[in-house]
Design a protein around this motif. Structure first.
Motif, PDB file in Angstrom:
ATOM      1  N   THR A  23       0.631  -1.255   0.042  1.00 54.39           N
ATOM      2  CA  THR A  23      -0.102  -0.039   0.214  1.00 54.39           C
ATOM      3  C   THR A  23       0.835   1.181  -0.035  1.00 54.39           C
ATOM      4  O   THR A  23       0.456   2.254   0.307  1.00 54.39           O
ATOM      5  CB  THR A  23      -0.869   0.103   1.180  1.00 54.39           C
TER       6      THR A  23
ATOM      7  N   SER B 292      10.098   7.322  14.572  1.00 48.37           N
ATOM      8  CA  SER B 292       8.990   6.471  14.208  1.00 48.37           C
ATOM      9  C   SER B 292       8.912   6.734  12.748  1.00 48.37           C
ATOM     10  O   SER B 292       9.215   7.444  12.060  1.00 48.37           O
ATOM     11  CB  SER B 292       7.750   7.284  14.949  1.00 48.37           C
TER      12      SER B 292
ATOM     13  N   SER C  32      10.121  -1.474  13.211  1.00 48.74           N
ATOM     14  CA  SER C  32       9.546  -2.604  13.453  1.00 48.74           C
ATOM     15  C   SER C  32       9.359  -3.576  12.159  1.00 48.74           C
ATOM     16  O   SER C  32       9.369  -4.863  12.184  1.00 48.74           O
ATOM     17  CB  SER C  32       8.083  -2.093  13.514  1.00 48.74           C
TER      18      SER C  32
ATOM     19  N   ARG D  68      10.004  -7.567  11.935  1.00 47.22           N
ATOM     20  CA  ARG D  68       9.031  -8.227  11.447  1.00 47.22           C
ATOM     21  C   ARG D  68       9.595  -9.205  10.296  1.00 47.22           C
ATOM     22  O   ARG D  68       9.060 -10.438  10.074  1.00 47.22           O
ATOM     23  CB  ARG D  68       7.699  -7.548  10.913  1.00 47.22           C
TER      24      ARG D  68
ATOM     25  N   ASP E 273      10.522  -4.696  21.114  1.00 46.11           N
ATOM     26  CA  ASP E 273      10.201  -3.525  20.072  1.00 46.11           C
ATOM     27  C   ASP E 273       9.662  -2.706  21.154  1.00 46.11           C
ATOM     28  O   ASP E 273       8.496  -2.847  21.736  1.00 46.11           O
ATOM     29  CB  ASP E 273       9.102  -4.031  19.220  1.00 46.11           C
TER      30      ASP E 273
HETATM   31  P1  ADP Z   1       5.549   1.253  15.964  1.00 50.07           P
HETATM   32  O1  ADP Z   1       6.223   2.083  15.202  1.00 50.07           O
HETATM   33  O2  ADP Z   1       5.085   1.738  17.359  1.00 50.07           O
HETATM   34  O3  ADP Z   1       6.235  -0.172  15.995  1.00 50.07           O
HETATM   35  P2  ADP Z   1       3.800   0.087  13.883  1.00 50.07           P
HETATM   36  O4  ADP Z   1       5.123  -0.554  13.405  1.00 50.07           O
HETATM   37  O5  ADP Z   1       2.708  -0.735  14.104  1.00 50.07           O
HETATM   38  O6  ADP Z   1       4.105   1.024  15.059  1.00 50.07           O
HETATM   39  O7  ADP Z   1       3.483   1.280  12.768  1.00 50.07           O
HETATM   40  C1  ADP Z   1       4.499   2.426  12.400  1.00 50.07           C
HETATM   41  C2  ADP Z   1       3.738   3.091  11.469  1.00 50.07           C
HETATM   42  O8  ADP Z   1       3.138   2.183  10.305  1.00 50.07           O
HETATM   43  C3  ADP Z   1       2.513   3.758  11.733  1.00 50.07           C
HETATM   44  O9  ADP Z   1       2.609   4.980  11.068  1.00 50.07           O
HETATM   45  C4  ADP Z   1       1.307   3.028  11.031  1.00 50.07           C
HETATM   46  O10 ADP Z   1       0.192   4.105  10.765  1.00 50.07           O
HETATM   47  C5  ADP Z   1       2.070   2.502  10.086  1.00 50.07           C
HETATM   48  N1  ADP Z   1       1.201   1.240   9.617  1.00 50.07           N
HETATM   49  C6  ADP Z   1       1.182   0.180  10.475  1.00 50.07           C
HETATM   50  N2  ADP Z   1       0.607  -0.793   9.737  1.00 50.07           N
HETATM   51  C7  ADP Z   1       0.132  -0.390   8.555  1.00 50.07           C
HETATM   52  C8  ADP Z   1      -0.814  -0.879   7.427  1.00 50.07           C
HETATM   53  N3  ADP Z   1      -1.292  -1.935   7.617  1.00 50.07           N
HETATM   54  N4  ADP Z   1      -1.095   0.074   6.563  1.00 50.07           N
HETATM   55  C9  ADP Z   1      -0.552   1.417   6.503  1.00 50.07           C
HETATM   56  N5  ADP Z   1       0.329   1.704   7.506  1.00 50.07           N
HETATM   57  C10 ADP Z   1       0.672   0.903   8.481  1.00 50.07           C
END
Ligand code: ADP
Ligand code: ADP
Length: 229
Positions: free
Chosen positions: A13, A38, A43, A47, A163
């Motif tokens: 996406t 951020s 992450s 993953r 994390d």
């Molecule tokens: P963190 O940074 O706390 O580990 P995440 O990895 O869940 O949090 O999310 C980091 C960023 O990725 C955020 O801005 C979130 O909105 C975006 N994000 C996470 N999952 C998706 C997704 N499925 N589609 C689009 N953006 C995502």
């Protein structure tokens, strides 16, 4: 233990890569911070190791597995070699401390007599002896994170991925959690921790891999968070 070779990850996406041409090698028993703002790809990095995502380009190796090529049926075995800890603890709220840790052993088919022996040992290791019968909501944030670490470590994984494990904790409690992660690291467990906690990174003086917009911009053996120290 961990090797990323020229890894690029572009989510379906999204147009810009979450990781771009990342190459990182982590040896057995190392302690590595993955830092960056951020959205920088921390992450995603974790993953990929768990095969929750696969790279768009490049290779990911974890212990002896070529992670992207691993047949789906072997993914659980890969994940058994990896313990995970998160910012939000992710405990089972309707189970006691003991049951939360025991659950990690039950799902891999360990017998009850092993569970009765091993769970108290690991609860002692994390400093929660005497709290076996508590519910997670009765514990402080730091104690809940200790339960999560006990659960992650009870199978003696080769590596622990964390994390933002101190993201919900005050500075003193965060330092206690870091002492615990250091203790786990001293048992020979590789620890990879994503964080933006500057004071923790600065106080530990461990390897720092810094990401910015998905690229590795720094990999220091005994790093600090910023440059101006
Ligand atoms: P963190 O940074 O706390 O580990 P995440 O990895 O869940 O949090 O999310 C980091 C960023 O990725 C955020 O801005 C979130 O909105 C975006 N994000 C996470 N999952 C998706 C997704 N499925 N589609 C689009 N953006 C995502
Ligand atoms: P960090 O953990 O450093 O916050 P992430 O790895 O979560 O970074 O995110 C890196 C980039 O990938 C961000 O731009 C984020 O929005 C995007 N991203 C993360 N997860 C997804 C996802 N599942 N689908 C689409 N984009 C994602």
């Amino acid at each position: 233990m961990i090797r990323l070779e020229n890894v690029t990850k572009v989510y379906k996406t999204s147009t810009r890569p979450a990781l771009e041409n990342v190459s990182v090698d982590v040896g057995k028993g190392e302690f590595v911070f993955v830092i960056g703002p951020s959205g920088s790809g921390k992450s995603t990095f974790l993953r990929l190791l768990l095969r929750e995502e696969v790279p768009s380009k490049g290779k990911v190796y974890v212990s002896n597995y070529d992670v992207a090529k691993l047949p789906r049926r072997r993914v659980p075995r890969l994940r058994q070699t990896i313990g995970c800890v998160f910012q939000d603890f992710r405990l089972l709220t309707n189970k006691t401390v003991f049951e939360n840790v025991a659950f990690a052993l039950e799902v891999i088919g360990k017998p009850a007599h092993t569970i009765r022996k091993v769970v108290p040992e690991v609860l002692e290791l994390v400093g929660l002896e005497g709290k076996s019968d508590r519910m997670p909501r009765e514990l402080s944030g730091g104690e809940q994170q200790r339960v999560a670490i006990a659960r992650a470590f009870v199978n003696r994984p080769l590596m622990l991925l964390a994390d933002e494990p101190t993201g919900n904790l005050d500075p003193d409690t965060s330092q206690d959690i870091m002492l615990l992660l250091e203790r786990i690291n001293r048992t020979g467990t590789t620890v990879v921790m994503a964080t933006h906690d500057q004071s923790i990174v600065d106080s530990m003086r461990r390897r720092v891999v810094e990401l910015d917009f998905g690229r590795v911009i720094r990999d220091d053996a005994r790093g600090v968070y910023g440059y101006d120290h």
